[in-house]
Design an enzyme around this catalytic site. Structure first.
Site, PDB file in Angstrom:
ATOM      1  N   HIS A  97      -4.228  -5.493   0.404  1.00  0.00           N
ATOM      2  CA  HIS A  97      -3.871  -5.651   1.737  1.00  0.00           C
ATOM      3  C   HIS A  97      -4.318  -7.452   2.073  1.00  0.00           C
ATOM      4  O   HIS A  97      -5.337  -7.644   2.803  1.00  0.00           O
ATOM      5  CB  HIS A  97      -4.769  -4.916   2.574  1.00  0.00           C
ATOM      6  CG  HIS A  97      -4.278  -3.616   2.741  1.00  0.00           C
ATOM      7  ND1 HIS A  97      -3.370  -3.130   3.415  1.00  0.00           N
ATOM      8  CD2 HIS A  97      -4.770  -2.416   2.196  1.00  0.00           C
ATOM      9  CE1 HIS A  97      -2.894  -1.716   3.077  1.00  0.00           C
ATOM     10  NE2 HIS A  97      -4.000  -1.402   2.454  1.00  0.00           N
ATOM     11  N   CYS A 115       0.918  -1.153  -0.095  1.00  0.00           N
ATOM     12  CA  CYS A 115      -0.115  -0.030   0.007  1.00  0.00           C
ATOM     13  C   CYS A 115       0.868   1.180  -0.101  1.00  0.00           C
ATOM     14  O   CYS A 115       1.594   1.417  -1.046  1.00  0.00           O
ATOM     15  CB  CYS A 115      -0.929   0.053   0.999  1.00  0.00           C
ATOM     16  SG  CYS A 115      -2.365   1.209   0.954  1.00  0.00           S
ATOM     17  N   GLU A 169      -2.747  -9.048   4.012  1.00  0.00           N
ATOM     18  CA  GLU A 169      -2.695  -9.213   5.495  1.00  0.00           C
ATOM     19  C   GLU A 169      -3.879  -8.893   6.287  1.00  0.00           C
ATOM     20  O   GLU A 169      -3.694  -9.149   7.657  1.00  0.00           O
ATOM     21  CB  GLU A 169      -1.156  -8.391   5.816  1.00  0.00           C
ATOM     22  CG  GLU A 169      -1.620  -7.077   6.075  1.00  0.00           C
ATOM     23  CD  GLU A 169      -1.699  -6.055   4.767  1.00  0.00           C
ATOM     24  OE1 GLU A 169      -1.988  -4.944   4.870  1.00  0.00           O
ATOM     25  OE2 GLU A 169      -1.729  -6.531   3.741  1.00  0.00           O
TER      26      GLU A 169
END
Length: 157
Positions: free
Chosen positions: A97, A5, A99
């Site tokens: 993302h 990001c 994660e």
């Protein structure tokens, strides 16, 4: 190195002078991505990679293609370019993302609403796009596989 990001924005600008392109409406939700190449990052994946996004920027594919040492590995019709790699595979840049935990987009949505932001529900995040329904957690196992592939095939090399 894996840049995610904001780090992807900074890394691509620092190393390759690739600008970020600000968008008016937040790219917000979980979007399907296609593979442009079968990188080792996508080893054991099926045909589609689902990745959460929460951002106000895009990378333009035509700008990336002007940089010969970069390649777009994955992109989405809805959220745009997501995974970019240096041709030597020493740098991976991801706009999304993988994660994120199950409730990350819900927290961001509630935070933005609390600030008075005019924001849509995160797309493809709740089952049937119903905020009272369960979260359609389609990315979790793919995230584990992606990061495992990165560790196995890129970090050890």
């Amino acid at each position: 190195t894996l840049f995610i990001c904001w780090a992807a924005i900074a890394g691509l600008y620092h190393y390759y002078a690739l600008p970020k392109n600000v968008v008016e409406k937040k790219i917000f939700g979980v979007f399907p991505h296609e593979f442009n190449t079968m990188s080792k990052l996508f080893f054991n994946f099926q045909h589609t990679l689902w990745i959460p996004h929460s951002r106000y920027f895009k990378f333009k594919p035509e700008e990336i293609r002007k940089i010969p040492c970069l390649e777009v590995l994955s992109e989405s019709k809805e959220s745009g370019v997501c995974v970019i790699a240096s041709k030597d595979k020493k740098q991976i840049f991801m706009a999304g993302h993988l994660e994120y935990d199950e409730n990350a987009l819900r927290r961001e949505f509630q935070r933005d609403i609390g600030k008075g932001a005019c924001i849509d529900l995160p797309k493809n995040y709740f089952v049937n796009d119903d905020p009272k329904a369960a979260i359609a957690k389609v990315w979790h196992q793919q995230g584990i596989l992606f990061y495992g592939n990165w560790l196995q095939h890129y970090v050890k090399e």
